[in-house]
Scaffold this active site. Structure first.
Site, PDB file in Angstrom:
ATOM      1  N   ARG A 239       0.855  -1.188   0.000  1.00  0.00           N
ATOM      2  CA  ARG A 239       0.000   0.000   0.000  1.00  0.00           C
ATOM      3  C   ARG A 239       0.888   1.233   0.000  1.00  0.00           C
ATOM      4  O   ARG A 239       1.972   1.230   0.593  1.00  0.00           O
ATOM      5  CB  ARG A 239      -0.841   0.062   1.282  1.00  0.00           C
ATOM      6  CG  ARG A 239      -2.144  -0.691   1.225  1.00  0.00           C
ATOM      7  CD  ARG A 239      -3.167  -0.021   0.292  1.00  0.00           C
ATOM      8  NE  ARG A 239      -4.429  -0.730   0.283  1.00  0.00           N
ATOM      9  CZ  ARG A 239      -4.733  -1.779  -0.492  1.00  0.00           C
ATOM     10  NH1 ARG A 239      -3.843  -2.239  -1.353  1.00  0.00           N
ATOM     11  NH2 ARG A 239      -5.923  -2.349  -0.438  1.00  0.00           N
ATOM     12  N   GLU A 268      -2.066   8.159  -4.110  1.00  0.00           N
ATOM     13  CA  GLU A 268      -2.425   7.716  -5.465  1.00  0.00           C
ATOM     14  C   GLU A 268      -3.902   8.017  -5.767  1.00  0.00           C
ATOM     15  O   GLU A 268      -4.695   8.083  -4.836  1.00  0.00           O
ATOM     16  CB  GLU A 268      -2.136   6.206  -5.616  1.00  0.00           C
ATOM     17  CG  GLU A 268      -2.955   5.317  -4.689  1.00  0.00           C
ATOM     18  CD  GLU A 268      -2.580   3.835  -4.806  1.00  0.00           C
ATOM     19  OE1 GLU A 268      -1.387   3.498  -4.739  1.00  0.00           O
ATOM     20  OE2 GLU A 268      -3.522   3.028  -4.938  1.00  0.00           O
ATOM     21  N   HIS A 286      -1.166   0.471  -9.450  1.00  0.00           N
ATOM     22  CA  HIS A 286      -1.937  -0.354  -8.492  1.00  0.00           C
ATOM     23  C   HIS A 286      -2.726  -1.445  -9.228  1.00  0.00           C
ATOM     24  O   HIS A 286      -3.959  -1.485  -9.169  1.00  0.00           O
ATOM     25  CB  HIS A 286      -2.875   0.522  -7.647  1.00  0.00           C
ATOM     26  CG  HIS A 286      -3.248  -0.128  -6.339  1.00  0.00           C
ATOM     27  ND1 HIS A 286      -3.492   0.562  -5.189  1.00  0.00           N
ATOM     28  CD2 HIS A 286      -3.416  -1.441  -6.008  1.00  0.00           C
ATOM     29  CE1 HIS A 286      -3.803  -0.272  -4.216  1.00  0.00           C
ATOM     30  NE2 HIS A 286      -3.756  -1.518  -4.701  1.00  0.00           N
TER      31      HIS A 286
HETATM   32  C1  DGY Z   1      -6.123  -5.336  -2.574  1.00  0.00           C
HETATM   33  O1  DGY Z   1      -6.855  -6.303  -2.815  1.00  0.00           O
HETATM   34  O2  DGY Z   1      -5.966  -4.889  -1.443  1.00  0.00           O
HETATM   35  C2  DGY Z   1      -5.448  -4.703  -3.746  1.00  0.00           C
HETATM   36  O3  DGY Z   1      -4.598  -3.699  -3.397  1.00  0.00           O
HETATM   37  C3  DGY Z   1      -6.452  -4.234  -4.765  1.00  0.00           C
HETATM   38  O4  DGY Z   1      -6.526  -5.188  -5.681  1.00  0.00           O
END
Ligand code: DGY
Length: 330
Positions: A239, A268, A286
Site C-alpha cells: 500500500r 495515489e 496499483h
Molecule cells: C487489494 O486487494 O488490497 C489490492 O490492493 C487491490 O486489488
C-alpha cells in the site's frame, strides 16, 4: 420477502451484478463515475449494503448518514479505506477478499522485481525513442536475480506466495512478520525469520507485502533506506504510505539504492513528480491483482460476502465479528 437494497459503487462484471440481482435490488455504477463523498452518502442512504472498492472511503461520517446500512463488502484484500471500528460500533459488517488474489499479486511483485533488476521499462522506453544505435558489451547492465537474497516484509498469504516463487531463482529468503511461521513452512520456503533491520541490511531485494495502518505508516523511510545495501532493489506491492515516497525518491536519485519497482503510492492516483524523473523506478498503477480471472473472482467474492451478510448469516470473510454484538446505535 423484502429484497435488500444495495449499492455497487464502481463498475463490476456482468455476472457479479447478475448474482447480486438474484436476491437484491441493485443500484450499480457501470459507467464507473467517481462519486464525491456527498454523492456516495446520498446514494447509500436507504441502502442495506454496499459493494465497494479501495477508492471509497467508508468513515464515521458516511455511516452516520446511512443508518440502514448493515454490510460493506470491499473488493480488495486490503481494507484501509474502511474505518472498521466505526462500522463495528454501528453494527455494520465488513468483509474483504482474501485468498483469491494471492498468486496474481505474487506474480506481479516478481514482474516488478525482474523489471527493476533487468531495467525492462527503461530499455523499452529507450528503444521506442529510437535510441538503440549499436551493440556494446557494457550496455544497460542489470543485476542478477538468481542466487540473490530475497527479503519479504509481511509474510501472510501473498508474502508466502512470493517466497514460493523464489525457489525457481535459487534465492534464500529472509522475512519479517509479526508472527513467525512454523518451522515446517519456513523449511519449505527456505525462509529465515529475522528482524527488520537485519533484513534491510542483508537482502538484495526487499519486497513489501503488508497491510497499511497507523503502525506501518512510513515503515520504510530515510533511516530504513539508508540501512539497505546501495545495490539493493525495493518492491512495493502493499500500500502507498508504507513507504515514505519523498525519501525513496531522494535515495534512488542519489544512487543510494539501485532501483525500485512500485505498484502503490502515497496519495495515489497522484504520483510524486519526483518519480517521473527517475530511470531506476519501474512504475505501475496499483494493478498487482489485476488479471481478468482474479479481478472477476474478487468481485464475486465480495458479492457473495454481501449476500450472505444480508441474509443474516456470517459472511465467509467477515473482518469484524464484533459488529454482530453491537446494539446498532442509530
Ligand atoms: C487489494 O486487494 O488490497 C489490492 O490492493 C487491490 O486489488
Amino acid at each position: 420477502m423484502m429484497r435488500s437494497k444495495i449499492l455497487v459503487t464502481r463498475e463490476v462484471f456482468d455476472d457479479t451484478l447478475a448474482f447480486l440481482a438474484q436476491s437484491c435490488e441493485v443500484e450499480s455504477n457501470q459507467a464507473d463515475a467517481a462519486f464525491s463523498p456527498e454523492e456516495l452518502a446520498r446514494r447509500l442512504a436507504g441502502k442495506d449494503g454496499m459493494v465497494c472498492c479501495l477508492t471509497d472511503a467508508i468513515d464515521a461520517k458516511l455511516l452516520a448518514a446511512c443508518p440502514r446500512l448493515k454490510a460493506v463488502a470491499n473488493i480488495a484484500v486490503g481494507y484501509n479505506n474502511i474505518d472498521v471500528a466505526a462500522c463495528s460500533a454501528r453494527g455494520v459488517m465488513v468483509t474483504n477478499t482474501p485468498g483469491v488474489l494471492d498468486d496474481s499479486t505474487a506474480d506481479f511483485a516478481w514482474a516488478l522485481l525482474l523489471a527493476a533488476a533487468r531495467r525492462v521499462a527503461e530499455l523499452d522506453a529507450t528503444l521506442r525513442a529510437g535510441n538503440w544505435t549499436h551493440w556494446q558489451l557494457k550496455q544497460w547492465m542489470g543485476v542478477d536475480i538468481h542466487g540473490a537474497t530475497l527479503g519479504i516484509i509481511g509474510m501472510g498469504r501473498i508474502g508466502q506466495a512470493i517466497a514460493r516463487r523464489a525457489a525457481g531463482f535459487d534465492m534464500p529468503v529472509l522475512y519479517c512478520n509479526r508472527k513467525r511461521l512454523d518451522a515446517d513452512l519456513e523449511k519449505r520456503l527456505n525462509a529465515a525469520w529475522v528482524s527488520k533491520d537485519e533484513l534491510l541490511a542483508r537482502a538484495d531485494f526487499v519486497v513489501l507485502q503488508l497491510p497499511y495502518s497507523k503502525e506501518t505508516h512510513h515503515l520504510i523511510g530515510a533511516a530504513e533506506l539508508a540501512r539497505m545495501k546501495p545495490t539493493a532493489i525495493l518492491v512495493n506491492t502493499a500500500r502507498g504510505g508504507v513507504v515514505d515516497d519523498a525519501a525513496l525518491i531522494e535515495a534512488l536519485g542519489a544512487g543510494r539504492l539501485r532501483a525500485a519497482g512500485l505498484d502503490v503510492y502515497e496519495g495515489e492516483p497522484k504520483l510524486h513528480p519526483g518519480f517521473l524523473k527517475l530511470k531506476n523506478a519501474v512504475l505501475a498503477p496499483h494493478v498487482a491483482s489485476s488479471t481478468e480471472a482474479t479481478r472477476a473472482r474478487m468481485a464475486m467474492t465480495a458479492a457473495k460476502n454481501l449476500v450472505a451478510a444480508l441474509a443474516g448469516g456470517t459472511p465467509p470473510n467477515l473482518l469484524n465479528p464484533e459488529s454482530r454484538q453491537s446494539s446498532r446505535p442509530r
